[in-house]
Scaffold this motif. Structure first.
Motif, PDB file in Angstrom:
ATOM      1  N   GLN A 332      37.294  -6.430 -12.955  1.00  0.00           N
ATOM      2  CA  GLN A 332      38.226  -7.500 -12.600  1.00  0.00           C
ATOM      3  C   GLN A 332      37.850  -8.053 -11.235  1.00  0.00           C
ATOM      4  O   GLN A 332      37.254  -7.369 -10.397  1.00  0.00           O
ATOM      5  CB  GLN A 332      39.670  -7.012 -12.613  1.00  0.00           C
ATOM      6  N   ARG A 333      38.214  -9.308 -11.048  1.00  0.00           N
ATOM      7  CA  ARG A 333      37.959  -9.963  -9.767  1.00  0.00           C
ATOM      8  C   ARG A 333      39.034  -9.540  -8.772  1.00  0.00           C
ATOM      9  O   ARG A 333      40.224  -9.609  -9.082  1.00  0.00           O
ATOM     10  CB  ARG A 333      38.016 -11.482  -9.967  1.00  0.00           C
ATOM     11  N   VAL A 334      38.642  -9.088  -7.603  1.00  0.00           N
ATOM     12  CA  VAL A 334      39.608  -8.746  -6.557  1.00  0.00           C
ATOM     13  C   VAL A 334      39.354  -9.688  -5.386  1.00  0.00           C
ATOM     14  O   VAL A 334      38.365  -9.559  -4.658  1.00  0.00           O
ATOM     15  CB  VAL A 334      39.482  -7.266  -6.132  1.00  0.00           C
ATOM     16  N   ASP A 335      40.240 -10.655  -5.252  1.00  0.00           N
ATOM     17  CA  ASP A 335      40.036 -11.708  -4.250  1.00  0.00           C
ATOM     18  C   ASP A 335      39.983 -11.146  -2.827  1.00  0.00           C
ATOM     19  O   ASP A 335      39.265 -11.658  -1.979  1.00  0.00           O
ATOM     20  CB  ASP A 335      41.161 -12.742  -4.340  1.00  0.00           C
ATOM     21  N   MET A 336      40.781 -10.125  -2.565  1.00  0.00           N
ATOM     22  CA  MET A 336      40.896  -9.646  -1.184  1.00  0.00           C
ATOM     23  C   MET A 336      39.587  -9.094  -0.640  1.00  0.00           C
ATOM     24  O   MET A 336      39.388  -9.037   0.565  1.00  0.00           O
ATOM     25  CB  MET A 336      41.998  -8.598  -1.076  1.00  0.00           C
ATOM     26  N   ILE A 337      38.729  -8.651  -1.545  1.00  0.00           N
ATOM     27  CA  ILE A 337      37.411  -8.209  -1.084  1.00  0.00           C
ATOM     28  C   ILE A 337      36.320  -9.095  -1.681  1.00  0.00           C
ATOM     29  O   ILE A 337      35.128  -8.783  -1.564  1.00  0.00           O
ATOM     30  CB  ILE A 337      37.150  -6.713  -1.415  1.00  0.00           C
ATOM     31  N   ASN A 338      36.752 -10.189  -2.312  1.00  0.00           N
ATOM     32  CA  ASN A 338      35.821 -11.182  -2.833  1.00  0.00           C
ATOM     33  C   ASN A 338      34.725 -10.531  -3.682  1.00  0.00           C
ATOM     34  O   ASN A 338      33.539 -10.747  -3.473  1.00  0.00           O
ATOM     35  CB  ASN A 338      35.208 -11.958  -1.652  1.00  0.00           C
ATOM     36  N   ALA A 339      35.148  -9.719  -4.644  1.00  0.00           N
ATOM     37  CA  ALA A 339      34.166  -8.970  -5.442  1.00  0.00           C
ATOM     38  C   ALA A 339      34.707  -8.696  -6.844  1.00  0.00           C
ATOM     39  O   ALA A 339      35.924  -8.662  -7.064  1.00  0.00           O
ATOM     40  CB  ALA A 339      33.851  -7.636  -4.756  1.00  0.00           C
ATOM     41  N   ASP A 340      33.761  -8.530  -7.778  1.00  0.00           N
ATOM     42  CA  ASP A 340      34.112  -8.020  -9.102  1.00  0.00           C
ATOM     43  C   ASP A 340      34.088  -6.499  -9.007  1.00  0.00           C
ATOM     44  O   ASP A 340      33.111  -5.913  -8.536  1.00  0.00           O
ATOM     45  CB  ASP A 340      33.090  -8.481 -10.144  1.00  0.00           C
ATOM     46  N   VAL A 341      35.165  -5.887  -9.442  1.00  0.00           N
ATOM     47  CA  VAL A 341      35.284  -4.432  -9.297  1.00  0.00           C
ATOM     48  C   VAL A 341      35.384  -3.793 -10.671  1.00  0.00           C
ATOM     49  O   VAL A 341      36.277  -4.119 -11.458  1.00  0.00           O
ATOM     50  CB  VAL A 341      36.531  -4.073  -8.457  1.00  0.00           C
ATOM     51  N   LYS A 342      34.480  -2.898 -10.948  1.00  0.00           N
ATOM     52  CA  LYS A 342      34.493  -2.180 -12.229  1.00  0.00           C
ATOM     53  C   LYS A 342      35.449  -0.992 -12.131  1.00  0.00           C
ATOM     54  O   LYS A 342      35.479  -0.282 -11.120  1.00  0.00           O
ATOM     55  CB  LYS A 342      33.078  -1.690 -12.546  1.00  0.00           C
ATOM     56  N   GLY A 343      36.226  -0.792 -13.174  1.00  0.00           N
ATOM     57  CA  GLY A 343      37.198   0.292 -13.185  1.00  0.00           C
ATOM     58  C   GLY A 343      36.544   1.660 -13.123  1.00  0.00           C
ATOM     59  O   GLY A 343      35.379   1.842 -13.493  1.00  0.00           O
ATOM     60  N   LEU A 344      37.322   2.653 -12.664  1.00  0.00           N
ATOM     61  CA  LEU A 344      36.790   4.005 -12.488  1.00  0.00           C
ATOM     62  C   LEU A 344      36.823   4.814 -13.778  1.00  0.00           C
ATOM     63  O   LEU A 344      36.150   5.842 -13.871  1.00  0.00           O
ATOM     64  CB  LEU A 344      37.586   4.743 -11.404  1.00  0.00           C
ATOM     65  N   ALA A 345      37.612   4.376 -14.760  1.00  0.00           N
ATOM     66  CA  ALA A 345      37.714   5.103 -16.037  1.00  0.00           C
ATOM     67  C   ALA A 345      37.919   6.600 -15.793  1.00  0.00           C
ATOM     68  O   ALA A 345      37.193   7.451 -16.301  1.00  0.00           O
ATOM     69  CB  ALA A 345      36.473   4.860 -16.905  1.00  0.00           C
ATOM     70  N   LEU A 346      38.923   6.922 -15.000  1.00  0.00           N
ATOM     71  CA  LEU A 346      39.209   8.331 -14.711  1.00  0.00           C
ATOM     72  C   LEU A 346      39.674   9.034 -15.984  1.00  0.00           C
ATOM     73  O   LEU A 346      40.355   8.429 -16.820  1.00  0.00           O
ATOM     74  CB  LEU A 346      40.298   8.427 -13.631  1.00  0.00           C
ATOM     75  N   PRO A 347      39.307  10.299 -16.134  1.00  0.00           N
ATOM     76  CA  PRO A 347      39.738  11.045 -17.321  1.00  0.00           C
ATOM     77  C   PRO A 347      41.268  11.049 -17.463  1.00  0.00           C
ATOM     78  O   PRO A 347      41.987  11.022 -16.461  1.00  0.00           O
ATOM     79  CB  PRO A 347      39.216  12.456 -17.057  1.00  0.00           C
TER      80      PRO A 347
END
Ligand SMILES: [Zn+2]
Length: 370
Positions: A332-347
């Motif tokens: 997802q796009r996170v505007d506050m850090i101006n980056a696309d961030v991939k989820g961590l998919a934690l168990p």
């Protein structure tokens, strides 16, 4: 949105709200992880919110999205008075005791005068009897309140010890928000998130880089650490990732050093995302390693002037964006850090702890005074 963001400024520097504007197609979840479709069904607990209104909208959204709430009262001048916060907490807790939990606090007024601690402690005992599960100490300790000599009162001042001991004796947790994000002590151009940059640009009074005469970042952290070390039996919750949000290694070192300490994630998710964009595995390993010590929290603040429908939409947006990041591998796009961030998919087992079981343990009901 405006009201909501303004309310969040209670914690100075709004560092955490995931603001998703674009997403990739959902990946197929493995049996080990949750998907977006699981969001509403899984039991969850937002360990750091501020329900400052008696309106039922916050609770209704929590019900719809499968959350219990820990609403934290704070001695913050922009919030309703402590009496009004207390009234709202009692009313909401009465209407849904299984879902709505609250933390009380105390005023620093008259600190240093004879009988101050006894009076505060009597109030905490009353609050515990009324159902409070934790006590908040805000950053006014360390950054605002001064003693008779005009010196800032730090958290490890011996005069606060009897209060900490009372919190422990009552079986409550102590939620401490000391200091500020690390960015607060940096020049604007070196800050890692846009929301911090904007906040401190607009609030130079709170931008500690401009106030080198005041206690520094490490002074605040060291005073907090001395306090936690002095009360090893106290269940301590470091709000906002213990103000160590900029470095998961440092959060880990804090948790290693203090076995009775935990941290909540409120308003600092973008700081974590900033790190995971650079080293996703490292951040993912951090969550897995400290799965028993981390509390999911947002800092969502519902003030008396907020529009209930608008607030419900905002809460849902924040909660689902954070779920996407922590529970799934979607980007997802996170505007506050101006980056696309991939989820961590934690168990799933980790999600179940950081989203629920840890908060239930840390915020267990208070007991009768010893
Ligand atoms: Zn807060």
């Amino acid at each position: 949105m405006t009201l909501f963001i303004r309310a969040l400024a209670a914690c100075l520097a709004v560092a955490g709200l995931g603001s998703a504007v674009a997403r990739t197609a959902p990946a197929t979840a493995s049996a080990d992880t949750y998907s977006m479709g699981d969001f509403a069904q899984v039991r969850k607990y937002d360990a750091h919110v501020h329900a400052n209104s008696q309106d039922a909208a916050f609770l209704e959204q929590a019900r719809a999205d499968g959350f219990e709430l820990m609403s934290i009262n704070v001695d913050y001048p922009d919030f309703p008075t402590l009496a009004l916060q207390h009234e709202a907490a009692l009313k909401l807790a009465k209407s849904d005791p299984a879902r709505f939990h609250w933390a009380t606090t105390f005023s620093m007024k008259d600190f240093g005068t004879p009988g101050w601690a006894e009076q505060v402690n009597a109030g905490l005992a009353r609050d515990a009897a009324q159902g409070a599960r934790a006590v908040k100490i805000w950053k006014n300790v360390g950054m605002v309140e001064k003693d008779a000599d005009g010196k800032l009162i730090m958290l490890d001042t011996p005069a606060l010890s009897p209060v900490a001991e009372q919190v422990r004796a009552l079986g409550m947790a102590l939620i401490g928000h000391q200091g500020e994000p690390h960015n607060c002590w940096l020049p604007l151009e070196q800050m890692t998130t846009d929301n911090d940059r904007e906040y401190f640009r607009n609030h130079p009074k709170y931008h500690m880089y401009l106030h080198p005469d005041q206690p520094g970042y490490e002074d605040q952290i060291a005073a907090r650490d001395r306090f936690v070390a002095a009360h090893p039996q106290l269940r301590f919750v470091g709000a906002h990732l213990g103000s160590l949000e900029y470095d998961v290694d440092r959060i880990g070192a804090f948790l290693d050093r203090f076995p009775n300490a935990n941290v909540d994630m409120a308003a600092r998710m973008s700081q974590v995302q900033y790190q995971s964009v650079r080293d996703r595995e490292k951040v993912r390993d951090f969550f897995i390693r400290y799965q028993d010590r981390l509390l999911y929290g947002t800092d969502l603040t519902f003030g008396p002037d907020a529009d209930p429908a608008e607030f419900r939409r905002e809460a849902h947006t924040v909660w689902t964006a954070d779920w996407r990041y922590l529970a799934t591998d979607e980007s997802q796009r996170v505007d506050m850090i101006n980056a696309d961030v991939k989820g961590l998919a934690l168990p799933r087992v980790v999600i179940d702890k950081i989203y629920y079981a840890n908060a239930v343990r840390v915020f267990a009901p208070a007991k009768a005074p010893e």
